[in-house]
Design a protein around this motif. Sequence first.
Motif, PDB file in Angstrom:
ATOM      1  N   VAL A   1       0.869  -1.174   0.000  1.00  0.00           N
ATOM      2  CA  VAL A   1       0.000   0.000   0.000  1.00  0.00           C
ATOM      3  C   VAL A   1       0.909   1.228   0.000  1.00  0.00           C
ATOM      4  CG1 VAL A   1      -0.168   0.122   2.528  1.00  0.00           C
ATOM      5  CG2 VAL A   1      -2.039   1.026   1.153  1.00  0.00           C
ATOM      6  N   SER A   2       0.475   2.322  -0.608  1.00  0.00           N
ATOM      7  CA  SER A   2       1.357   3.486  -0.637  1.00  0.00           C
ATOM      8  C   SER A   2       1.070   4.415   0.533  1.00  0.00           C
ATOM      9  CB  SER A   2       1.217   4.252  -1.960  1.00  0.00           C
ATOM     10  OG  SER A   2       0.035   5.040  -1.930  1.00  0.00           O
ATOM     11  N   ARG A   3       2.085   5.164   0.881  1.00  0.00           N
ATOM     12  CA  ARG A   3       1.999   6.114   1.975  1.00  0.00           C
ATOM     13  C   ARG A   3       0.926   7.167   1.680  1.00  0.00           C
ATOM     14  NH1 ARG A   3       6.264   7.321   5.169  1.00  0.00           N
ATOM     15  NH2 ARG A   3       5.866   9.098   6.466  1.00  0.00           N
ATOM     16  N   ASP A   4       0.849   7.588   0.408  1.00  0.00           N
ATOM     17  CA  ASP A   4      -0.155   8.586   0.031  1.00  0.00           C
ATOM     18  C   ASP A   4      -1.571   8.061   0.242  1.00  0.00           C
ATOM     19  OD1 ASP A   4       1.623  10.549  -0.571  1.00  0.00           O
ATOM     20  OD2 ASP A   4       1.602  10.229  -2.741  1.00  0.00           O
ATOM     21  N   GLU A   5      -1.785   6.794  -0.109  1.00  0.00           N
ATOM     22  CA  GLU A   5      -3.113   6.193   0.100  1.00  0.00           C
ATOM     23  C   GLU A   5      -3.486   6.213   1.578  1.00  0.00           C
ATOM     24  OE1 GLU A   5      -4.308   2.126  -1.790  1.00  0.00           O
ATOM     25  OE2 GLU A   5      -2.275   2.598  -2.486  1.00  0.00           O
ATOM     26  N   LEU A   6      -2.518   5.839   2.414  1.00  0.00           N
ATOM     27  CA  LEU A   6      -2.791   5.780   3.856  1.00  0.00           C
ATOM     28  C   LEU A   6      -3.078   7.175   4.404  1.00  0.00           C
ATOM     29  CD1 LEU A   6      -0.066   3.193   4.951  1.00  0.00           C
ATOM     30  CD2 LEU A   6      -2.487   2.784   4.491  1.00  0.00           C
ATOM     31  N   THR A   7      -2.289   8.137   3.952  1.00  0.00           N
ATOM     32  CA  THR A   7      -2.501   9.517   4.408  1.00  0.00           C
ATOM     33  C   THR A   7      -3.888   9.997   4.000  1.00  0.00           C
ATOM     34  OG1 THR A   7      -0.152   9.915   4.119  1.00  0.00           O
ATOM     35  CG2 THR A   7      -1.543  11.865   4.331  1.00  0.00           C
ATOM     36  N   GLU A   8      -4.261   9.684   2.761  1.00  0.00           N
ATOM     37  CA  GLU A   8      -5.572  10.116   2.258  1.00  0.00           C
ATOM     38  C   GLU A   8      -6.690   9.509   3.113  1.00  0.00           C
ATOM     39  OE1 GLU A   8      -9.144  10.635   0.276  1.00  0.00           O
ATOM     40  OE2 GLU A   8      -8.278   8.605   0.347  1.00  0.00           O
ATOM     41  N   GLN A   9      -6.517   8.228   3.466  1.00  0.00           N
ATOM     42  CA  GLN A   9      -7.548   7.558   4.277  1.00  0.00           C
ATOM     43  C   GLN A   9      -7.707   8.220   5.645  1.00  0.00           C
ATOM     44  OE1 GLN A   9      -6.343   3.447   4.371  1.00  0.00           O
ATOM     45  NE2 GLN A   9      -6.857   3.110   2.209  1.00  0.00           N
TER      46      GLN A   9
END
Length: 311
Positions: free
Chosen positions: A90-98
């Motif tokens: 999973v990407s860091r950007d995806e996690l941040t967005e969540q």
Amino acid sequence: GTSDQDKAFQDKIDRNVRIEPRDWMPEGYRKTLIRQISQHAHSEIVGQLPEGNWITRAPSLQRKAILLAKVQDEAGHGLYLYCAAETLGVSRDELTEQLLSGKAKYSSIFNYPTLTWADVGMIGWLVDGAAIMNQVPLQRCSYGPYSRAMIRVCKEESFHQRQGFDIVRALVEGTEDQKAMAQDALNRWWWPAIMMFGPPDADSTHSEQSMKWGIKLNSNDELRQKFVDQTVPQAEWLGLTLPDPDLKWNEDRQSYDFGTPDWDEFFNVIKGNGICNRERLDARNKAWDDGAWFREGLMAHAEKTTKQNIA
Ligand code: ACO
């Protein structure tokens, strides 16, 4: 995967062989880990806010330096855990967005306000105490990167727990007003701390499968009981009263019986309706937006360096 793959995987888990990022794993295992590790990372990041609120108002230079170090440790834990989650694809950007959109959960406990300096003590003593109870077993969890991350995190958590206990100790040894301040904070933090361990086992949707996979080593209720048993004597030593009229030593079980938390409150908080949910998300969103110039600068610099290297 085929049922043969699933069986071989379960066999590895049962033999205590660590699973590493490049090993085959069932999709459910991957998803469960991403969920748990990222929720854990978000908790560390959001967890900086309630205490960060007191850095400028710490009662002495020494307390301020300690608190500053502790809050920085939490940022480190968050980054460490995001890296562990990234090994699962999973990407860091995806996690941040969540996190920023409110889609991801983070620990219920960080949606309560820190009204006085005594609350900072309670977070260290109770919240970090509960966190250690939950994280020490996770050092032996089946996923290599997560289990290794927990080793360092637990060492730092144990310092955090002691600094909190020491704040509370200083207050109870102080004036009557200071002792009353500690008692008031304990009254407000006790039940939320008890609820950190998650819903009762009967309502815990993930526990059974997560325990089979070695992602969780103990059930929510087991850890909650251990936490109560560990904390009651500490409260007695401090001369503080836990706000639970049903708390009672059970000779047969060699353990404390205790009351039932307000589970409606818990589910309400994790749905986003706690006292500080909105404030916490606003703070994280503001930090992200305020950092835009820095991310852009880094990207521009990286682009320039790449071009120079090609030329
Ligand atoms: N706060 C917010 N959400 C919670 C909490 C809590 N205290 N406890 C449970 N939940 C959520 C779960 O995330 C799950 O929701 P989801 O399906 O949308 O993800 C739901 O309630 C049902 O609970 P369980 O099935 O029991 O969930 P799970 O098996 O993940 O157990 C637990 C919850 C014990 C918190 C587990 O995820 C865990 O051990 N996580 C690692 C430790 C951690 O995250 N600590 C953070 C706080 S400590 C700190 O940062 C200082």
